[in-house]
Scaffold this motif. Structure first.
Motif, PDB file in Angstrom:
ATOM      1  N   LEU A 256       0.979  -1.223  -0.041  1.00 21.87           N
ATOM      2  CA  LEU A 256      -0.042   0.147  -0.214  1.00 21.87           C
ATOM      3  C   LEU A 256       0.874   1.097  -0.018  1.00 21.87           C
ATOM      4  O   LEU A 256       0.778   1.957   0.895  1.00 21.87           O
ATOM      5  N   PRO A 257       1.540   1.473  -1.223  1.00 17.11           N
ATOM      6  CA  PRO A 257       2.542   2.679  -1.215  1.00 17.11           C
ATOM      7  C   PRO A 257       1.949   4.038  -1.002  1.00 17.11           C
ATOM      8  O   PRO A 257       2.671   4.832  -0.546  1.00 17.11           O
ATOM      9  N   GLN A 258       0.757   4.314  -1.307  1.00 14.84           N
ATOM     10  CA  GLN A 258       0.244   5.399  -1.229  1.00 14.84           C
ATOM     11  C   GLN A 258      -0.372   5.668   0.195  1.00 14.84           C
ATOM     12  O   GLN A 258      -1.126   6.835   0.304  1.00 14.84           O
ATOM     13  N   THR A 259      -0.462   4.746   0.998  1.00 15.96           N
ATOM     14  CA  THR A 259      -1.101   4.854   2.257  1.00 15.96           C
ATOM     15  C   THR A 259      -0.186   5.157   3.492  1.00 15.96           C
ATOM     16  O   THR A 259       0.868   4.343   3.562  1.00 15.96           O
ATOM     17  N   PRO A 260      -0.240   6.397   4.003  1.00 13.23           N
ATOM     18  CA  PRO A 260       0.531   6.778   5.300  1.00 13.23           C
ATOM     19  C   PRO A 260       0.263   5.826   6.360  1.00 13.23           C
ATOM     20  O   PRO A 260      -0.776   5.294   6.582  1.00 13.23           O
ATOM     21  N   THR A 261       1.137   5.817   7.202  1.00 11.57           N
ATOM     22  CA  THR A 261       0.973   5.206   8.559  1.00 11.57           C
ATOM     23  C   THR A 261      -0.022   6.002   9.526  1.00 11.57           C
ATOM     24  O   THR A 261      -0.198   7.162   9.280  1.00 11.57           O
ATOM     25  N   MET A 262      -0.434   5.317  10.294  1.00 14.08           N
ATOM     26  CA  MET A 262      -1.339   6.168  11.317  1.00 14.08           C
ATOM     27  C   MET A 262      -0.588   7.225  12.071  1.00 14.08           C
ATOM     28  O   MET A 262      -0.935   8.326  12.195  1.00 14.08           O
ATOM     29  N   LYS A 263       0.691   6.733  12.666  1.00  9.15           N
ATOM     30  CA  LYS A 263       1.423   7.633  13.249  1.00  9.15           C
ATOM     31  C   LYS A 263       1.883   8.863  12.429  1.00  9.15           C
ATOM     32  O   LYS A 263       1.985   9.943  13.155  1.00  9.15           O
ATOM     33  N   GLN A 264       2.198   8.541  11.152  1.00  8.58           N
ATOM     34  CA  GLN A 264       2.182   9.811  10.343  1.00  8.58           C
ATOM     35  C   GLN A 264       1.158  10.723  10.480  1.00  8.58           C
ATOM     36  O   GLN A 264       1.417  12.151  10.236  1.00  8.58           O
ATOM     37  N   GLN A 265       0.169  10.313  10.701  1.00  8.09           N
ATOM     38  CA  GLN A 265      -1.222  11.081  10.707  1.00  8.09           C
ATOM     39  C   GLN A 265      -1.710  11.363  12.134  1.00  8.09           C
ATOM     40  O   GLN A 265      -2.804  11.983  12.416  1.00  8.09           O
ATOM     41  N   GLY A 266      -0.732  11.440  12.875  1.00  7.16           N
ATOM     42  CA  GLY A 266      -1.046  11.805  14.490  1.00  7.16           C
ATOM     43  C   GLY A 266      -1.772  10.803  15.378  1.00  7.16           C
ATOM     44  O   GLY A 266      -2.027  11.089  16.639  1.00  7.16           O
ATOM     45  N   VAL A 267      -1.903   9.608  14.992  1.00  3.73           N
ATOM     46  CA  VAL A 267      -2.335   8.526  15.914  1.00  3.73           C
ATOM     47  C   VAL A 267      -1.013   7.371  16.212  1.00  3.73           C
ATOM     48  O   VAL A 267      -0.845   6.626  15.135  1.00  3.73           O
ATOM     49  N   ASP A 268      -0.645   7.489  17.164  1.00  5.66           N
ATOM     50  CA  ASP A 268       0.698   6.609  17.265  1.00  5.66           C
ATOM     51  C   ASP A 268       0.252   5.379  17.824  1.00  5.66           C
ATOM     52  O   ASP A 268       0.198   4.669  18.728  1.00  5.66           O
ATOM     53  N   ILE A 269       0.036   4.381  16.799  1.00  5.76           N
ATOM     54  CA  ILE A 269      -0.177   2.841  17.146  1.00  5.76           C
ATOM     55  C   ILE A 269       0.286   1.988  16.202  1.00  5.76           C
ATOM     56  O   ILE A 269       0.422   2.269  14.771  1.00  5.76           O
ATOM     57  N   VAL A 270       1.017   0.898  16.594  1.00  6.20           N
ATOM     58  CA  VAL A 270       1.345  -0.163  16.008  1.00  6.20           C
ATOM     59  C   VAL A 270       0.896  -1.368  16.386  1.00  6.20           C
ATOM     60  O   VAL A 270       1.126  -1.794  17.455  1.00  6.20           O
ATOM     61  N   ILE A 271       0.030  -2.191  15.470  1.00 12.29           N
ATOM     62  CA  ILE A 271      -0.646  -3.363  15.836  1.00 12.29           C
ATOM     63  C   ILE A 271      -1.132  -3.980  14.702  1.00 12.29           C
ATOM     64  O   ILE A 271      -1.393  -3.600  13.832  1.00 12.29           O
ATOM     65  N   GLY A 272      -1.285  -5.272  14.802  1.00  8.62           N
ATOM     66  CA  GLY A 272      -1.788  -6.228  13.670  1.00  8.62           C
ATOM     67  C   GLY A 272      -1.860  -7.626  14.064  1.00  8.62           C
ATOM     68  O   GLY A 272      -2.245  -7.872  15.062  1.00  8.62           O
ATOM     69  N   SER A 273      -1.645  -8.505  13.257  1.00 10.09           N
ATOM     70  CA  SER A 273      -1.820  -9.923  13.328  1.00 10.09           C
ATOM     71  C   SER A 273      -0.649 -10.659  12.823  1.00 10.09           C
ATOM     72  O   SER A 273       0.291 -10.175  12.252  1.00 10.09           O
ATOM     73  N   TRP A 274      -0.693 -12.088  13.175  1.00 10.39           N
ATOM     74  CA  TRP A 274       0.338 -12.942  12.453  1.00 10.39           C
ATOM     75  C   TRP A 274      -0.167 -14.140  12.371  1.00 10.39           C
ATOM     76  O   TRP A 274      -1.370 -14.484  13.071  1.00 10.39           O
ATOM     77  N   LEU A 275       0.188 -15.112  11.537  1.00 10.32           N
ATOM     78  CA  LEU A 275      -0.517 -16.434  11.380  1.00 10.32           C
ATOM     79  C   LEU A 275       0.689 -17.502  11.637  1.00 10.32           C
ATOM     80  O   LEU A 275       1.926 -17.628  11.064  1.00 10.32           O
ATOM     81  N   ALA A 276       0.232 -18.803  12.141  1.00 13.50           N
ATOM     82  CA  ALA A 276       1.295 -19.581  12.404  1.00 13.50           C
ATOM     83  C   ALA A 276       0.223 -21.039  12.531  1.00 13.50           C
ATOM     84  O   ALA A 276      -1.041 -21.062  12.846  1.00 13.50           O
ATOM     85  N   HIS A 277       0.884 -22.227  12.337  1.00  5.83           N
ATOM     86  CA  HIS A 277       0.379 -23.481  12.297  1.00  5.83           C
ATOM     87  C   HIS A 277       0.750 -24.320  13.807  1.00  5.83           C
ATOM     88  O   HIS A 277       1.749 -24.070  14.284  1.00  5.83           O
ATOM     89  N   PHE A 278      -0.265 -25.083  14.132  1.00  4.75           N
ATOM     90  CA  PHE A 278      -0.124 -25.878  15.280  1.00  4.75           C
ATOM     91  C   PHE A 278      -0.663 -27.237  15.174  1.00  4.75           C
ATOM     92  O   PHE A 278      -1.369 -27.543  14.294  1.00  4.75           O
ATOM     93  N   GLY A 279      -0.138 -28.079  16.381  1.00  3.19           N
ATOM     94  CA  GLY A 279      -0.919 -29.302  16.473  1.00  3.19           C
ATOM     95  C   GLY A 279      -1.521 -29.558  17.946  1.00  3.19           C
ATOM     96  O   GLY A 279      -1.595 -28.620  18.685  1.00  3.19           O
ATOM     97  N   PRO A 280      -2.235 -30.482  18.197  1.00  6.28           N
ATOM     98  CA  PRO A 280      -2.594 -30.863  19.405  1.00  6.28           C
ATOM     99  C   PRO A 280      -1.617 -30.776  20.332  1.00  6.28           C
ATOM    100  O   PRO A 280      -0.334 -30.999  20.177  1.00  6.28           O
ATOM    101  N   LYS A 281      -2.048 -30.665  21.692  1.00  8.92           N
ATOM    102  CA  LYS A 281      -1.003 -30.418  22.776  1.00  8.92           C
ATOM    103  C   LYS A 281      -0.208 -31.482  22.984  1.00  8.92           C
ATOM    104  O   LYS A 281       1.120 -31.225  23.061  1.00  8.92           O
ATOM    105  N   ASP A 282      -0.662 -32.966  23.082  1.00 13.12           N
ATOM    106  CA  ASP A 282       0.168 -33.829  23.336  1.00 13.12           C
ATOM    107  C   ASP A 282       0.879 -34.575  22.027  1.00 13.12           C
ATOM    108  O   ASP A 282       1.172 -35.798  22.211  1.00 13.12           O
TER     109      ASP A 282
END
Length: 345
Positions: A256-282
């Motif tokens: 998104l090269p044309q989209t500024p960061t929130m911080k650049q616009q006065g809202v100081d926030i960095v947050i998001g998500s991530w993805l991982a794979h997993f199996g059952p506990k045991d």
């Protein structure tokens, strides 16, 4: 601000230092203990670790709707994994409970390595929000493979097609803005709630079973905006019909090269998500290690890397031990964040 430790900045210095603006195509964190290098391995992997794995079809459960990041990347993993094993790999969407239904199904599955799942920050949130009795302690981490900064999008014909207009309207009309997310207690719900808190506004959060339905609701006018992953809306922002108001990241994104960061616009926030794979506990250690071998091969697979690159997914790798430490840290982080902000507003 949220607390003295800037808790809305969900990606800590260690995570941010892994990623620079010129490293989108290939980002590889230091491997945790137990990770075996498989660069260049194109043949079927040996069964010398888990002698009987895989002994049948492997199913990956994506806990959100088809078309979202969890679904799309899991299908790319399954496609690549079939080249490195002698098994058929399938992806099943099992939605509900902000992802807890699908993740619980994996956590409670027979620990034979034939049922795996996709997880995200939600696994660190369910207990804190009272959604489900499910936490990092209930799973066997396999590998994180991507990270996704958050963004807020509106329809391109919206009356507030800039962050300034959006904030001005929201402040003048408390509770009137409808903000879609991927489910109550989801990572995108938390990102939206953290943004609202930081910006000092009041909105109505509207949950959906995944990012794609939330985006669709924004497109058809059911809601005013949606908080989702930047990568999930990048094509529709670049080519229409969506407008991104800002990315919740330290720097602009190549997707998104044309989209500024929130911080650049006065809202100081960095947050998001991530993805991982997993199996059952045991999951037995030898089976886990065989799965990890396969996932290392998948991560380096040319077709998988091309998919990630072409679809603007940031590649971030954490093996099982490093991922376990990361999950434990985020579990504590989100517990504090839930105490600091009202996620139900």
């Amino acid at each position: 601000m949220v607390g003295n430790q800037s808790l809305v900045r969900v990606e800590n210095e260690e995570s941010r230092n892994q990623i620079s603006s010129k490293r989108r195509n290939f980002i590889k964190a230091a491997s945790g203990a137990g990770i075996i290098s498989t660069a260049g391995c194109l043949d079927k992997l040996s069964k010398s670790r888990g002698q009987n794995w895989p002994s049948g079809q492997v199913e990956i459960i994506a806990p959100w709707a088809a078309g979202g990041g969890s679904d799309r990347t899991s299908r790319a993993v399954a496609d690549a994994a079939e080249k490195h094993t002698e098994a058929t790999w399938n992806v099943k969407n099992q939605t509900g409970g902000s992802g807890s239904v699908g993740m619980s199904a994996v956590a409670n599955a027979k620990p034979n390595g034939l049922t795996l799942g996709c997880t995200a920050p939600e696994i660190c949130l369910y207990e804190h929000l009272g959604i489900a009795d499910l936490s990092p302690d209930n799973i066997t981490p396999i590998m994180q493979y991507t990270q996704m900064p958050a963004t807020i999008v509106v329809h391109e014909n919206s009356k507030y097609n800039s962050l300034d207009k959006f904030l001005s309207f929201a402040k003048s009309n408390p509770g009137k803005v409808k903000m879609a997310n991927s489910g109550t207690g989801s990572s995108w719900h938390m990102a939206g709630a953290a943004f609202v808190h930081e910006a000092g506004i009041d909105v109505k959060h509207v949950p959906y079973d995944g990012a794609k339905p939330a985006i669709t609701a924004t497109l058809n006018g059911e809601v005013d905006c949606a908080t989702v992953g930047a990568v999930e809306v990048a094509p529709q922002v670049r080519d229409g019909p969506l407008e991104a108001l800002g990315v919740m990241y330290d720097e602009k994104l190549e997707s998104l090269p044309q989209t500024p960061t929130m911080k650049q616009q006065g809202v100081d926030i960095v947050i998001g998500s991530w993805l991982a794979h997993f199996g059952p506990k045991d999951l037995p250690n030898d089976v886990r290690d065989s799965i990890v071998d396969t996932y290392n091969a998948v991560y380096e697979d040319k077709k998988f890397k091309k998919f990630m690159d072409n679809n603007n997914f940031l590649r971030v790798k954490r093996g099982p031990d490093e991922l376990k430490k990361f999950l434990d840290e985020k579990y504590k982080y989100y517990g504090q964040l839930v105490k600091e902000i009202d996620v139900n507003k």
